[in-house]
Design a protein around this motif. Structure first.
Motif, PDB file in Angstrom:
ATOM      1  N   VAL A 139      71.387  75.768  51.441  1.00  0.00           N
ATOM      2  CA  VAL A 139      70.866  76.591  52.534  1.00  0.00           C
ATOM      3  C   VAL A 139      69.430  77.046  52.266  1.00  0.00           C
ATOM      4  N   GLY A 140      68.818  76.530  51.200  1.00  0.00           N
ATOM      5  CA  GLY A 140      67.427  76.854  50.905  1.00  0.00           C
ATOM      6  C   GLY A 140      67.195  78.315  50.572  1.00  0.00           C
ATOM      7  N   GLN A 141      68.084  78.881  49.733  1.00  0.00           N
ATOM      8  CA  GLN A 141      67.950  80.289  49.365  1.00  0.00           C
ATOM      9  C   GLN A 141      68.129  80.479  47.866  1.00  0.00           C
ATOM     10  N   VAL A 142      67.513  81.545  47.357  1.00  0.00           N
ATOM     11  CA  VAL A 142      67.753  82.043  46.007  1.00  0.00           C
ATOM     12  C   VAL A 142      68.113  83.512  46.171  1.00  0.00           C
ATOM     13  N   HIS A 143      69.245  83.924  45.598  1.00  0.00           N
ATOM     14  CA  HIS A 143      69.697  85.314  45.679  1.00  0.00           C
ATOM     15  C   HIS A 143      69.493  85.965  44.316  1.00  0.00           C
TER      16      HIS A 143
END
Length: 182
Positions: free
Chosen positions: A114-118
């Motif tokens: 999903v093209g995210q870094v948390h």
């Protein structure tokens, strides 16, 4: 994927071409033939906290999609002009109405699909009261590990962060966790 996202130059409005730039890059990018601007598509950064009081963590029940009605840690997209820690503190105040002391970085979770870094910071709560949580939250509540509604956790990144938190707590020390979510 980038072909679907960028059709016009953000600088001058011209239609872009998709190709590998001549600057040594190896990926296809959206390039403006009029002004030469190279447009990059990069992952979004989600910042949040693990607010805790003793052996309890504070969770927020979502009042918005995605995952309306599910439980999560307070977190959201980082805004321009703020540090990761400032963004995490802001999200905690907005979503949970909790007064916390910002602690160290606790977990980073890459979610490439999903093209995210948390990223989550440890955040000891100053007291157990939460006042004025925002419109994105239905309810806030402190949970012990055994009371967490695990089947109702909104996101895999939150589940993994909570699992790491309680495992570290049992071991008597908090570490830093780097997790890849497939």
């Amino acid at each position: 994927m980038q072909r679907d996202l960028i059709k016009h130059c953000r600088q001058c409005g011209s239609s872009v071409h998709h190709r590998v730039p001549d600057d040594g890059d190896t990926r296809e990018r959206a390039i403006c033939p009029a002004c030469g601007t190279i447009h990059y598509v990069n992952p979004l950064l989600v910042v949040g906290t693990v607010p805790y009081l003793g052996d309890q963590v504070l969770l927020c029940k979502r009042a918005i999609e995605p995952r309306h009605g599910k439980w999560t840690l307070p977190a959201g997209f980082m805004e321009m002009g703020e540090t990761m820690q400032q963004g995490a503190a802001r999200e905690t105040a907005e979503e949970a109405g909790a007064e916390v002391t910002m602690g160290p970085l606790f977990s980073t979770l890459s979610v490439p699909r999903v093209g995210q870094v948390h990223v989550f910071y440890l955040a000891p709560m100053k007291h157990g009261r939460c006042v004025g949580f925002g419109h994105e939250t239905q309810e806030v509540r402190l949970f012990t590990e055994s009371d967490i509604p695990w089947a109702e956790i909104a996101f895999t990144t939150v589940r993994r962060t909570l699992e790491c938190f309680f495992e570290d707590r049992r071991q008597g020390r908090f570490g830093m966790h780097d997790v890849d979510i497939a």
